[in-house]
Design a protein around this motif. Structure first.
Motif, PDB file in Angstrom:
ATOM      1  N   LEU A  47       1.083  -1.095   0.004  1.00 36.56           N
ATOM      2  CA  LEU A  47      -0.056   0.112  -0.129  1.00 36.56           C
ATOM      3  C   LEU A  47       0.869   1.142   0.184  1.00 36.56           C
ATOM      4  O   LEU A  47       1.882   1.333   0.796  1.00 36.56           O
ATOM      5  N   THR A  48       0.584   2.110  -0.775  1.00 37.44           N
ATOM      6  CA  THR A  48       1.771   3.304  -1.095  1.00 37.44           C
ATOM      7  C   THR A  48       0.879   4.673  -0.902  1.00 37.44           C
ATOM      8  O   THR A  48      -0.274   4.593  -1.267  1.00 37.44           O
ATOM      9  N   GLU A  49       1.748   5.456  -0.207  1.00 38.00           N
ATOM     10  CA  GLU A  49       1.159   6.825   0.115  1.00 38.00           C
ATOM     11  C   GLU A  49       2.227   7.709   0.467  1.00 38.00           C
ATOM     12  O   GLU A  49       2.940   7.347   1.480  1.00 38.00           O
ATOM     13  N   SER A  50       2.222   8.966   0.012  1.00 40.53           N
ATOM     14  CA  SER A  50       3.336  10.063   0.443  1.00 40.53           C
ATOM     15  C   SER A  50       4.761   9.438   0.532  1.00 40.53           C
ATOM     16  O   SER A  50       5.386   9.821   1.328  1.00 40.53           O
ATOM     17  N   GLY A  51       5.104   8.706  -0.542  1.00 36.74           N
ATOM     18  CA  GLY A  51       6.658   8.280  -0.730  1.00 36.74           C
ATOM     19  C   GLY A  51       6.968   7.153   0.038  1.00 36.74           C
ATOM     20  O   GLY A  51       8.125   6.935   0.288  1.00 36.74           O
ATOM     21  N   LEU A  52       6.060   6.411   0.781  1.00 37.17           N
ATOM     22  CA  LEU A  52       5.944   5.348   1.584  1.00 37.17           C
ATOM     23  C   LEU A  52       5.190   4.189   1.027  1.00 37.17           C
ATOM     24  O   LEU A  52       4.256   4.558   0.272  1.00 37.17           O
ATOM     25  N   CYS A  53       5.439   3.080   1.586  1.00 40.69           N
ATOM     26  CA  CYS A  53       4.730   1.888   1.253  1.00 40.69           C
ATOM     27  C   CYS A  53       4.969   0.986   2.430  1.00 40.69           C
ATOM     28  O   CYS A  53       5.632   0.836   3.081  1.00 40.69           O
ATOM     29  N   ALA A  54       3.673   0.233   2.877  1.00 38.31           N
ATOM     30  CA  ALA A  54       3.482  -0.780   3.938  1.00 38.31           C
ATOM     31  C   ALA A  54       3.129  -2.110   3.205  1.00 38.31           C
ATOM     32  O   ALA A  54       2.514  -2.177   2.373  1.00 38.31           O
ATOM     33  N   ALA A  55       3.952  -2.980   3.600  1.00 40.66           N
ATOM     34  CA  ALA A  55       3.788  -4.363   3.031  1.00 40.66           C
ATOM     35  C   ALA A  55       2.762  -5.172   3.882  1.00 40.66           C
ATOM     36  O   ALA A  55       2.907  -5.170   5.341  1.00 40.66           O
ATOM     37  N   VAL A  56       1.658  -5.634   3.486  1.00 39.64           N
ATOM     38  CA  VAL A  56       0.608  -6.144   4.264  1.00 39.64           C
ATOM     39  C   VAL A  56       0.008  -7.246   3.610  1.00 39.64           C
ATOM     40  O   VAL A  56       0.531  -7.712   2.442  1.00 39.64           O
ATOM     41  N   SER A  57      -0.718  -8.072   4.334  1.00 44.38           N
ATOM     42  CA  SER A  57      -1.430  -9.376   3.567  1.00 44.38           C
ATOM     43  C   SER A  57      -2.705  -9.398   4.577  1.00 44.38           C
ATOM     44  O   SER A  57      -2.946  -8.782   5.463  1.00 44.38           O
ATOM     45  N   ALA A  58      -3.435 -10.498   4.020  1.00 41.73           N
ATOM     46  CA  ALA A  58      -4.809 -10.676   4.663  1.00 41.73           C
ATOM     47  C   ALA A  58      -4.361 -11.428   6.134  1.00 41.73           C
ATOM     48  O   ALA A  58      -3.494 -12.128   6.150  1.00 41.73           O
ATOM     49  N   THR A  59      -5.140 -11.122   7.057  1.00 42.64           N
ATOM     50  CA  THR A  59      -4.948 -11.395   8.436  1.00 42.64           C
ATOM     51  C   THR A  59      -5.308 -12.914   8.402  1.00 42.64           C
ATOM     52  O   THR A  59      -6.858 -13.216   8.211  1.00 42.64           O
ATOM     53  N   PRO A  60      -4.657 -13.887   8.887  1.00 43.58           N
ATOM     54  CA  PRO A  60      -4.959 -15.216   8.971  1.00 43.58           C
ATOM     55  C   PRO A  60      -6.265 -15.269  10.006  1.00 43.58           C
ATOM     56  O   PRO A  60      -6.521 -14.534  11.082  1.00 43.58           O
ATOM     57  N   PRO A  61      -7.190 -16.437   9.826  1.00 43.73           N
ATOM     58  CA  PRO A  61      -8.408 -16.464  10.958  1.00 43.73           C
ATOM     59  C   PRO A  61      -7.848 -16.706  12.347  1.00 43.73           C
ATOM     60  O   PRO A  61      -8.558 -16.140  13.141  1.00 43.73           O
ATOM     61  N   ARG A  62      -6.722 -17.349  12.512  1.00 43.74           N
ATOM     62  CA  ARG A  62      -6.286 -17.698  13.508  1.00 43.74           C
ATOM     63  C   ARG A  62      -4.818 -17.413  13.621  1.00 43.74           C
ATOM     64  O   ARG A  62      -3.991 -17.914  12.783  1.00 43.74           O
TER      65      ARG A  62
END
Length: 258
Positions: A47-62
Motif C-alpha cells: 500500500l503506497t502513500e506519500s512516498g512510503l509503502c506498507a507491506a501487508v497481507s490478509a490476516t489469517p483467521p487464527r
C-alpha cells in the motif's frame, strides 16, 4: 560463538477481525513486492502513500506465534530489507482497514521518513553473553578470600561449609562475567552507530543491539571474535543477525479512527 537469525518475540496490536490487515513493515515507495508468502500463506501486497509503502497481507483467521508463521514474517522482512531501509513491525501487528493505514502513512510521513533515513545502509546485530561456570578453579587461585574459604572448607568439610563455598564461588563467577561483559560492550559500542542495551539476569549478563553500517559488519564480527577469545573463560558470546533494525525504530501505528 554461534550465529542465528530468530525473529524477535511477538507483540500484538489488535484490530477488527475479517477486514484487518497484517502489517510487516514500512519502506520507501518503489520497492518490489516480496514474493515470499505471508503469514498464513496469504500473498503480500504493498500500500503506497506519500512516498512510503506498507507491506501487508490478509490476516489469517487464527493468528498464533507458530514457527512457520514467525519464519514467514521474517522472510518478508528479509526481502524488503535486502532492497533498502526498512521499518520492521514485530510479529502480529494489525491495521483495521487499508484506508486507516494509508491515512497513517500520510499523516506520519515526515517522522517515518526520518526513521528510514536513520537506518539507511544499516543492519542490526544483537550480541549476548552468558556466564561460563567452568573457570572457578583459576578464580579461586586468584581470589584471596575464596582461597581462604576453600581451605577452611577442606579442613572442616560439612554440608553448610560446602554450600557457603559454592555460593561464594557462584557470586564471584557472575561478578567476573559481568565485568567481562562491560569490557565487551566498551569494545564494541564505538564500532556502532547506536547501541541499545537489552534485559540481563544472573546467567545472561550481556544483551545489546548494535546499529551498524553494513560495510562495518565484518570489522564488528572480527571484534566479537577477539572478545570471545580473550574472555572465553568468563563469558560465552553469541551473535544474532544481521536483522532488520527492530531496536532502533518505532514504526508502530499511531491511534486512528475507524
Amino acid at each position: 560463538m554461534t550465529v542465528s537469525a530468530t525473529p524477535p518475540a511477538p507483540t500484538t496490536a489488535v484490530a477488527e477481525a475479517g477486514a484487518a490487515l497484517y502489517v510487516y513493515g514500512i519502506a520507501p515507495a518503489g520497492v518490489r513486492t516480496p514474493g515470499s508468502p505471508g503469514v498464513g500463506g496469504a500473498p503480500v501486497r504493498l500500500l503506497t502513500e506519500s512516498g512510503l509503502c506498507a507491506a501487508v497481507s490478509a490476516t489469517p483467521p487464527r493468528l498464533r506465534p507458530r514457527r512457520r508463521d514467525l519464519m514467514a514474517h521474517q522472510a518478508v522482512l528479509d526481502e524488503l530489507a535486502a532492497q533498502g531501509p526498512l521499518l520492521p513491525m514485530r510479529f502480529a501487528v494489525l491495521s483495521p482497514r487499508p484506508d486507516v493505514l494509508l491515512c497513517r502513512l500520510r499523516s506520519d510521513a515526515a517522522r517515518l521518513t526520518r526513521q528510514l533515513d536513520g537506518v539507511r545502509g544499516c543492519v542490526e546485530l544483537n550480541v549476548k553473553g552468558t556466564v561460563v561456570p567452568d573457570g572457578f578453579a583459576d578464580l579461586v587461585r586468584r581470589d584471596e578470600k575464596l582461597r581462604a574459604l576453600a581451605l577452611r572448607t577442606r579442613r572442616r568439610p560439612d554440608y553448610e561449609a560446602n554450600v557457603r563455598l559454592g555460593e561464594a564461588i557462584a557470586r564471584a563467577v557472575r561478578r567476573e562475567a559481568r565485568h567481562a561483559a562491560q569490557e565487551v560492550l566498551d569494545r564494541l559500542a564505538p564500532l556502532a552507530v547506536r547501541t541499545v542495551k537489552g534485559p540481563t539476569d544472573d546467567e545472561r549478563v550481556l544483551s545489546a543491539s548494535f546499529l551498524l553500517r553494513s560495510a562495518d559488519e565484518p570489522r564488528f564480527r572480527q571484534a566479537v571474535d577477539a572478545c570471545a577469545r580473550d574472555r572465553g573463560d568468563r563469558l560465552a558470546l553469541s551473535v544474532t543477525g544481521p536483522l532488520p533494525c527492530y531496536s532502533f525504530v518505532d514504526p508502530a501505528p499511531a491511534p486512528a479512527g475507524r
